[in-house]
Motif scaffolding. Structure first.
Motif, PDB file in Angstrom:
ATOM      1  N   ASN A  94       0.785  -1.168   0.060  1.00  0.00           N
ATOM      2  CA  ASN A  94       0.134  -0.054   0.060  1.00  0.00           C
ATOM      3  C   ASN A  94       0.783   1.215   0.105  1.00  0.00           C
ATOM      4  O   ASN A  94       1.929   1.174   0.590  1.00  0.00           O
ATOM      5  N   ARG A  95       0.429   2.266  -0.402  1.00  0.00           N
ATOM      6  CA  ARG A  95       0.814   3.648  -0.282  1.00  0.00           C
ATOM      7  C   ARG A  95       2.524   3.828  -0.621  1.00  0.00           C
ATOM      8  O   ARG A  95       3.369   4.355  -0.104  1.00  0.00           O
ATOM      9  N   VAL A  96       2.852   3.246  -1.932  1.00  0.00           N
ATOM     10  CA  VAL A  96       4.384   3.471  -2.366  1.00  0.00           C
ATOM     11  C   VAL A  96       4.636   4.724  -2.803  1.00  0.00           C
ATOM     12  O   VAL A  96       3.943   5.143  -3.750  1.00  0.00           O
ATOM     13  N   ARG A  97       5.667   4.958  -2.440  1.00  0.00           N
ATOM     14  CA  ARG A  97       6.254   6.529  -3.045  1.00  0.00           C
ATOM     15  C   ARG A  97       7.832   6.320  -3.011  1.00  0.00           C
ATOM     16  O   ARG A  97       8.482   5.633  -2.273  1.00  0.00           O
ATOM     17  N   PHE A  98       8.072   7.153  -4.133  1.00  0.00           N
ATOM     18  CA  PHE A  98       9.818   7.171  -4.278  1.00  0.00           C
ATOM     19  C   PHE A  98       9.974   8.716  -3.980  1.00  0.00           C
ATOM     20  O   PHE A  98      10.347   9.391  -5.095  1.00  0.00           O
ATOM     21  N   PRO A  99      10.159   9.232  -2.914  1.00  0.00           N
ATOM     22  CA  PRO A  99      10.397  10.587  -2.768  1.00  0.00           C
ATOM     23  C   PRO A  99      11.787  11.213  -3.139  1.00  0.00           C
ATOM     24  O   PRO A  99      11.989  12.326  -3.408  1.00  0.00           O
ATOM     25  N   CYS A 100      12.926  10.220  -3.464  1.00  0.00           N
ATOM     26  CA  CYS A 100      14.152  10.689  -3.660  1.00  0.00           C
ATOM     27  C   CYS A 100      14.783   9.662  -4.751  1.00  0.00           C
ATOM     28  O   CYS A 100      14.806   8.403  -4.306  1.00  0.00           O
ATOM     29  N   PRO A 101      15.460  10.104  -5.607  1.00  0.00           N
ATOM     30  CA  PRO A 101      16.058   9.065  -6.440  1.00  0.00           C
ATOM     31  C   PRO A 101      17.427   8.479  -6.045  1.00  0.00           C
ATOM     32  O   PRO A 101      18.011   9.130  -5.094  1.00  0.00           O
ATOM     33  N   CYS A 143      12.119   5.451  -0.458  1.00  0.00           N
ATOM     34  CA  CYS A 143      11.175   4.850  -0.800  1.00  0.00           C
ATOM     35  C   CYS A 143      10.531   4.852   0.602  1.00  0.00           C
ATOM     36  O   CYS A 143      11.165   4.700   1.533  1.00  0.00           O
ATOM     37  N   VAL A 144       9.263   4.908   0.601  1.00  0.00           N
ATOM     38  CA  VAL A 144       8.202   4.605   1.719  1.00  0.00           C
ATOM     39  C   VAL A 144       7.006   3.971   1.237  1.00  0.00           C
ATOM     40  O   VAL A 144       6.506   3.946   0.188  1.00  0.00           O
ATOM     41  N   CYS A 145       6.628   2.769   2.199  1.00  0.00           N
ATOM     42  CA  CYS A 145       5.554   2.113   1.718  1.00  0.00           C
ATOM     43  C   CYS A 145       5.105   1.246   2.677  1.00  0.00           C
ATOM     44  O   CYS A 145       5.516   1.308   3.896  1.00  0.00           O
TER      45      CYS A 145
END
Length: 154
Positions: A94-101, A143-145
């Motif tokens: 759920n709620r996967v995000r990639f805030p920074c390369p 990454c946050v998830c």
């Protein structure tokens, strides 16, 4: 690494922060292997010469976001060890995000929080892990998830 005696003991750690785990270096070889396996050979991942001339993400190749996400499960096993667990399976995300390369040769590591838990009919325990992949020397995570696993004990 956090060692937990059993799934029942894990229940007592609900809402606890676990980690961080050990650092993992993201190499060009890992990026190239992921590109081959997923057929995603975009130059920002696989062409160091072109990336060195400048890209929107800096002067080097960057890891695929999904490569970093795929490492979460392995990094989780290096961060949290549950004795007596005989099997753990991925249930979803759920709620996967990639805030920074993540530039090539960067180091990442995982911290997580044991979130919602639910006993399953088949003696399993479903756990929602709130995961954050830290990028060394960055104020933003890579990454946050929420990773959902079902774990079984002997």
């Amino acid at each position: 690494m956090v060692e937990i005696d059993s799934l029942d003991a894990l229940k007592g750690l609900q809402d606890s922060r676990l980690g961080p785990g050990p650092w993992v270096t993201v190499t060009q070889e890992m990026i190239d292997g992921f590109a081959f396996a997923t057929m995603d050979d975009q130059w920002i991942h696989t062409d160091p010469d072109r990336a060195a001339k400048g890209s929107p993400f800096g002067n080097s190749t960057i890891a695929h976001g999904f490569l970093i996400l795929s490492l979460v499960s392995a990094m989780h096993r290096q961060t949290v060890v549950i004795k007596g667990m005989v099997l753990g399976v991925n249930y979803g995300l759920n709620r996967v995000r990639f805030p920074c390369p993540v530039p090539v040769n960067s180091r990442i590591r995982l911290s997580c929080r044991a979130g919602r838990m639910e006993d399953m009919e088949n003696s399993g325990l479903k756990v929602v892990w709130e995961c954050e992949v830290e990028l060394e020397n960055s104020s933003r995570p890579a990454c946050v998830c929420e990773m959902i696993t079902v774990m079984f004990s002997a």
